[in-house]
Design a protein around this motif. Structure first.
Motif: not given
Length: 346
Positions: A34-46, A99-103, A105-112
């Protein structure tokens, strides 16, 4: 995934599971794929937690029913009822908390948060092909401070949900979805009138969206709409310097209800729809990039694209152009041990 379109349309929320056990190795395999199928520009943390032992599941169940037991109604209920609720939780073959990890900036929080919700949708689709049903659980009656303490939710983190997982015998009936055309608007030239205008036509986008709308969403609120941006000044505002002038964009917008819990659920639902769209687009000849640009947090710029009050842009999808390498969470999930049970961390 063998048949993306079929899995998206056939997947259902499952609330009743058989007693057949779900092996830990299978859960880990689902998470990695499932993780390998997710693609986006940012680097999320979860991160996610897996409750493997009977003792861990019992502690989880206690934390889930604690709020209800402390309520006025809960105090009036016989102990037998609360024990039945606890048994219902502990009898479920597998529980995974996301769980989406903290960040900062709002943008990084949303990416996570977008990443973990999208990966949860991938898990549901992959599991469905293996006969595994799931319930994405966020009920505020059970998801209380007691549960958040039990799972070790840290300051600034966002609870994305708990996935209850198991094999099942009966598939619930499908519920109709609103066609994407009814939630669709265009800024710029309508390429249905000018078919040679863009390399990716609005009709091809709508075709995929009408499959992608089969996304999980609580209460069938369908909290999304789509803005197709092509040509003219609007598209130029979205285009980075040096990019092809003909590249269209799709903005995927979420409605925002006053209830904060519903806001979170609806944002997650829109993320699942976008993930469906990305998976379906892999079979298309054109490229797709999923972006969360900084400007979407500027209310004035959003209004210039027709974003209404109590709406927000979840993602901007760039359609077409040269193939680019997107970040894919293909690294294996790292396994950690917790005193309450077992944890999985990405």
């Amino acid at each position: 995934m063998k048949n993306v379109s079929q899995a998206i349309r056939e997947r259902r929320t499952i609330r009743k599971f058989s007693a057949r056990p779900v092996e830990l190795e299978g859960i880990v395999s689902l998470l990695n794929e499932a993780a390998s199928l997710y693609e986006a520009e940012g680097t999320p943390y979860w991160r996610c937690l897996y409750f493997a032992t009977p003792e861990a599941r019992e502690e989880l169940a206690d934390s889930m029913i604690a709020k209800m037991k402390e309520s006025h109604l809960g105090k009036l209920l016989p102990a037998k009822i609360t024990e039945l609720l606890k048994k219902k939780v502990t009898d479920i073959p597998a529980h995974v908390v996301f769980i989406a990890e903290s960040a900062d900036k709002q943008r990084q929080r949303d990416e996570n948060y977008a990443a973990v919700c999208s990966i949860m949708q991938n898990i549901q689709l992959l599991g469905w092909e293996q006969g595994l049903g799931m319930l994405w659980y966020t009920d505020p009656m059970f998801c209380s401070e007691s549960l958040f303490t039990a799972i070790g939710l840290r300051e600034g983190e966002r609870f994305a949900g708990m996935m209850e997982i198991g094999y099942f015998e009966k598939t619930p009936k499908a519920r109709k979805r609103t066609p994407a055309e009814e939630r669709w608007s265009i800024i710029g030239e309508d390429d249905r009138l000018h078919p040679d205008l863009n390399p990716v036509s609005s009709q091809s986008i709508l075709k995929l969206l009408n499959e992608a709308v089969w996304a999980p969403n609580d209460g069938m609120r369908e909290p999304w709409r789509f803005i197709y941006v092509t040509g003219g000044q609007a598209a130029r505002k979205l285009r980075a310097s040096g990019e092809e002038a003909s590249i269209p964009f799709l903005m995927v917008v979420a409605t925002e209800e006053s209830d904060l819990h519903r806001q979170e659920e609806d944002y997650a639902a829109v993320c699942c729809l976008i993930q469906n769209f990305q998976l379906l687009a892999k079979s298309e000849p054109w490229n797709l990039r999923r972006l969360i640009p900084e400007w979407i947090y500027d209310a004035e710029q959003c209004r210039s694209f027709g974003i209404r009050p109590r709406e927000r842009i979840v993602a901007v999808l760039e359609l077409g152009g040269e193939k680019r390498v997107s970040n894919s969470l293909s690294a294996p999930v790292v396994f950690e041990q917790f005193s309450r049970g077992s944890g999985l961390r990405q």
